[in-house]
Design a protein around this motif. Structure first.
Motif, PDB file in Angstrom:
ATOM      1  N   GLU A  31       0.959  -1.309   0.061  1.00 29.63           N
ATOM      2  CA  GLU A  31       0.119  -0.054  -0.099  1.00 29.63           C
ATOM      3  C   GLU A  31       0.966   1.241   0.083  1.00 29.63           C
ATOM      4  OE1 GLU A  31      -3.732   2.062   2.449  1.00 29.63           O
ATOM      5  OE2 GLU A  31      -2.453   0.356   3.171  1.00 29.63           O
ATOM      6  N   ALA A  32       1.936   1.242   0.714  1.00 34.70           N
ATOM      7  CA  ALA A  32       2.696   2.396   0.929  1.00 34.70           C
ATOM      8  C   ALA A  32       3.414   2.710  -0.303  1.00 34.70           C
ATOM      9  CB  ALA A  32       3.950   2.135   1.909  1.00 34.70           C
ATOM     10  N   THR A  33       3.823   1.531  -0.949  1.00 35.25           N
ATOM     11  CA  THR A  33       4.569   1.706  -2.648  1.00 35.25           C
ATOM     12  C   THR A  33       3.721   2.350  -3.466  1.00 35.25           C
ATOM     13  OG1 THR A  33       5.968  -0.244  -1.758  1.00 35.25           O
ATOM     14  CG2 THR A  33       5.638   0.436  -4.352  1.00 35.25           C
ATOM     15  N   LEU A  34       2.419   1.735  -3.447  1.00 30.21           N
ATOM     16  CA  LEU A  34       1.710   2.256  -4.408  1.00 30.21           C
ATOM     17  C   LEU A  34       1.082   3.770  -4.119  1.00 30.21           C
ATOM     18  CD1 LEU A  34      -0.817  -0.662  -4.764  1.00 30.21           C
ATOM     19  CD2 LEU A  34       0.738   0.130  -6.327  1.00 30.21           C
ATOM     20  N   ALA A  35       0.937   3.973  -2.898  1.00 30.33           N
ATOM     21  CA  ALA A  35       0.644   5.469  -2.396  1.00 30.33           C
ATOM     22  C   ALA A  35       1.720   6.385  -2.756  1.00 30.33           C
ATOM     23  CB  ALA A  35       0.359   5.496  -0.907  1.00 30.33           C
ATOM     24  N   GLY A  82       1.822   7.714  -6.183  1.00 26.97           N
ATOM     25  CA  GLY A  82       0.756   8.561  -6.467  1.00 26.97           C
ATOM     26  C   GLY A  82      -0.698   8.051  -6.491  1.00 26.97           C
ATOM     27  N   ILE A  83      -0.716   7.059  -6.200  1.00 27.55           N
ATOM     28  CA  ILE A  83      -2.365   6.404  -6.168  1.00 27.55           C
ATOM     29  C   ILE A  83      -2.898   6.679  -4.935  1.00 27.55           C
ATOM     30  CG2 ILE A  83      -3.525   4.142  -6.202  1.00 27.55           C
ATOM     31  CD1 ILE A  83      -1.427   3.028  -7.995  1.00 27.55           C
ATOM     32  N   PRO A  84      -4.085   7.448  -4.907  1.00 27.39           N
ATOM     33  CA  PRO A  84      -4.762   7.685  -3.621  1.00 27.39           C
ATOM     34  C   PRO A  84      -5.113   6.439  -2.879  1.00 27.39           C
ATOM     35  CG  PRO A  84      -5.879   8.665  -5.586  1.00 27.39           C
ATOM     36  CD  PRO A  84      -4.970   7.656  -6.063  1.00 27.39           C
ATOM     37  N   THR A  85      -4.788   6.288  -1.635  1.00 27.71           N
ATOM     38  CA  THR A  85      -5.206   5.165  -0.712  1.00 27.71           C
ATOM     39  C   THR A  85      -6.609   4.696  -0.799  1.00 27.71           C
ATOM     40  OG1 THR A  85      -5.430   6.621   1.379  1.00 27.71           O
ATOM     41  CG2 THR A  85      -3.286   5.973   1.014  1.00 27.71           C
ATOM     42  N   GLU A  86      -7.462   5.787  -0.972  1.00 27.93           N
ATOM     43  CA  GLU A  86      -9.027   5.278  -0.948  1.00 27.93           C
ATOM     44  C   GLU A  86      -9.225   4.235  -2.425  1.00 27.93           C
ATOM     45  OE1 GLU A  86      -8.828   9.222  -2.714  1.00 27.93           O
ATOM     46  OE2 GLU A  86      -8.203   8.500  -0.764  1.00 27.93           O
ATOM     47  N   ARG A  87      -8.154   4.174  -3.305  1.00 26.23           N
ATOM     48  CA  ARG A  87      -8.379   3.537  -4.430  1.00 26.23           C
ATOM     49  C   ARG A  87      -7.426   2.239  -4.501  1.00 26.23           C
ATOM     50  NH1 ARG A  87     -10.900   5.492  -9.209  1.00 26.23           N
ATOM     51  NH2 ARG A  87      -9.550   3.710  -9.990  1.00 26.23           N
TER      52      ARG A  87
END
Length: 78
Positions: free
Chosen positions: A58-62, A65-70
């Motif tokens: 999750e931290a890597t994706l965030a 720039g990917i919003p955590t709600e996505r």
């Protein structure tokens, strides 16, 4: 050694005769041996979610720039 030869012979026969039932039985045996060997001692789905957290996906994706709600977390267990 003889047992391995017998299993190999049954597998080849199942493949050559297109015996779906025999191939399913063979694949079930392979899966049982494979997953029994790699068992972590944890309940499989819990282990899958623990891996998601441990590896910080999750931290890597965030961070990219990917919003955590996505972000969705799916655990696959066998």
């Amino acid at each position: 050694m003889q047992a391995q030869k017998a299993v190999g012979k049954r597998k080849r026969r199942a493949l050559l005769t297109d015996d779906l039932k025999a191939m399913n039985a063979y694949m079930n045996r392979v899966a049982l041996v494979t997953f029994s060997f790699s068992d972590t001692g944890k309940e499989p789905l819990g282990a899958a979610f623990a891996q998601i957290e441990d590896r910080k996906y999750e931290a890597t994706l965030a961070g990219r720039g990917i919003p955590t709600e996505r972000i969705r977390k799916y655990g696959f267990a066998f």
